[in-house]
Design a protein around this motif. Structure first.
Motif, PDB file in Angstrom:
ATOM      1  N   LEU A 150       0.826  -1.210   0.000  1.00  0.00           N
ATOM      2  CA  LEU A 150       0.000   0.000   0.000  1.00  0.00           C
ATOM      3  C   LEU A 150       0.865   1.267   0.000  1.00  0.00           C
ATOM      4  CD1 LEU A 150      -2.817  -1.082   2.477  1.00  0.00           C
ATOM      5  CD2 LEU A 150      -3.036  -0.734   0.000  1.00  0.00           C
ATOM      6  N   LEU A 151       1.916   1.277   0.793  1.00  0.00           N
ATOM      7  CA  LEU A 151       2.796   2.448   0.844  1.00  0.00           C
ATOM      8  C   LEU A 151       3.470   2.692  -0.496  1.00  0.00           C
ATOM      9  CD1 LEU A 151       4.490   2.127   4.341  1.00  0.00           C
ATOM     10  CD2 LEU A 151       3.172   4.064   3.518  1.00  0.00           C
ATOM     11  N   GLU A 152       3.925   1.640  -1.143  1.00  0.00           N
ATOM     12  CA  GLU A 152       4.633   1.778  -2.421  1.00  0.00           C
ATOM     13  C   GLU A 152       3.785   2.475  -3.474  1.00  0.00           C
ATOM     14  OE1 GLU A 152       7.814   1.241  -3.320  1.00  0.00           O
ATOM     15  OE2 GLU A 152       8.185   0.787  -1.207  1.00  0.00           O
ATOM     16  N   ARG A 153       2.484   2.333  -3.411  1.00  0.00           N
ATOM     17  CA  ARG A 153       1.597   2.971  -4.391  1.00  0.00           C
ATOM     18  C   ARG A 153       1.636   4.493  -4.295  1.00  0.00           C
ATOM     19  NH1 ARG A 153      -2.390  -0.670  -6.681  1.00  0.00           N
ATOM     20  NH2 ARG A 153      -2.847   1.143  -7.981  1.00  0.00           N
ATOM     21  N   PHE A 154       2.075   5.015  -3.133  1.00  0.00           N
ATOM     22  CA  PHE A 154       2.093   6.453  -2.929  1.00  0.00           C
ATOM     23  C   PHE A 154       3.502   7.048  -2.958  1.00  0.00           C
ATOM     24  CE2 PHE A 154      -1.974   5.142  -1.325  1.00  0.00           C
ATOM     25  CZ  PHE A 154      -2.818   6.162  -1.711  1.00  0.00           C
ATOM     26  N   LEU A 155       4.517   6.210  -3.054  1.00  0.00           N
ATOM     27  CA  LEU A 155       5.906   6.712  -3.026  1.00  0.00           C
ATOM     28  C   LEU A 155       6.488   6.824  -4.411  1.00  0.00           C
ATOM     29  CD1 LEU A 155       7.232   4.733   0.049  1.00  0.00           C
ATOM     30  CD2 LEU A 155       6.503   7.104  -0.045  1.00  0.00           C
TER      31      LEU A 155
END
Length: 155
Positions: A150-155
C-alpha cells in the motif's frame, strides 16, 4: 557538554534547572535540535524568555535522573504516533482515507496529496494527515507485506 548541575520538577510540575554557577531557572523547556533525524542528540534547555540556558549534546550521556525527566517531558508534549501497519487505503489517488494501526491504537486519517509523505532516509517516512497530525513510519522495509504494498503505491 552540559551546563546542568541539577534538574528537577518544581511544585507546579515544571522543570527547574540549577546551572553550574548555582543560578536557578524555573519553567525550563527542552527543545530538540533534530527531532526526527537525531532526537536524542542536541537538546537545548530554554528559559521562559526563549533563550537557551543549557545544551545537551547526547541525551544518553546524562545521568539517569536528568534523562528520565527529559524523556517524560518530551513524551507529554510530543504527539507523533508510530504506524505499525497500514490496514487499508480508500483509493490510490489523493485525497484518500487511510486506516492504520499505530502504537497508540487504530485510527484513520485523510492524506491530501502524495507530497504529505516525506522520506526521512533509511526507510523512515513522515506522513502528515489533513488535520496536521504527523505519523512516523520508522522502517517501511520492516513492515508487513500488505503495508509495504500500500505504501509503495504512494511513493
Amino acid at each position: 557538554m552540559s551546563n546542568i548541575q541539577h534538574l528537577v520538577r518544581n511544585a507546579f510540575g515544571r522543570l527547574q534547572l540549577v546551572d553550574l554557577q548555582g543560578r536557578i531557572h524555573d519553567n525550563v523547556t527542552p527543545v530538540r535540535a533534530h527531532p526526527l533525524s537525531a532526537p536524542d542528540e542536541g537538546i537545548a534547555l530554554v528559559g521562559e524568555d526563549g533563550h537557551e540556558i543549557a545544551w545537551i549534546d547526547h541525551l544518553d550521556r546524562q545521568p539517569e535522573a536528568v534523562r528520565s525527566l527529559l524523556q517524560e517531558e518530551f513524551a507529554s508534549r510530543e504527539m507523533m504516533p508510530t504506524v505499525e501497519r497500514v490496514v487499508s487505503v480508500s483509493t490510490f489517488s489523493t485525497p484518500s482515507e487511510w486506516t492504520v494501526e499505530t502504537d497508540r491504537g487504530p485510527t484513520s486519517f485523510i492524506l491530501k496529496s502524495e507530497e504529505d509523505i516525506r522520506r526521512l532516509g533509511e526507510g523512515r517516512l513522515l506522513i502528515a494527515s489533513s488535520h496536521g497530525i504527523h505519523f512516523l513510519v520508522p522502517d517501511r522495509f520492516a513492515m508487513d507485506r500488505g503495508s509495504k504494498k500500500l505504501l509503495e503505491r504512494f511513493l
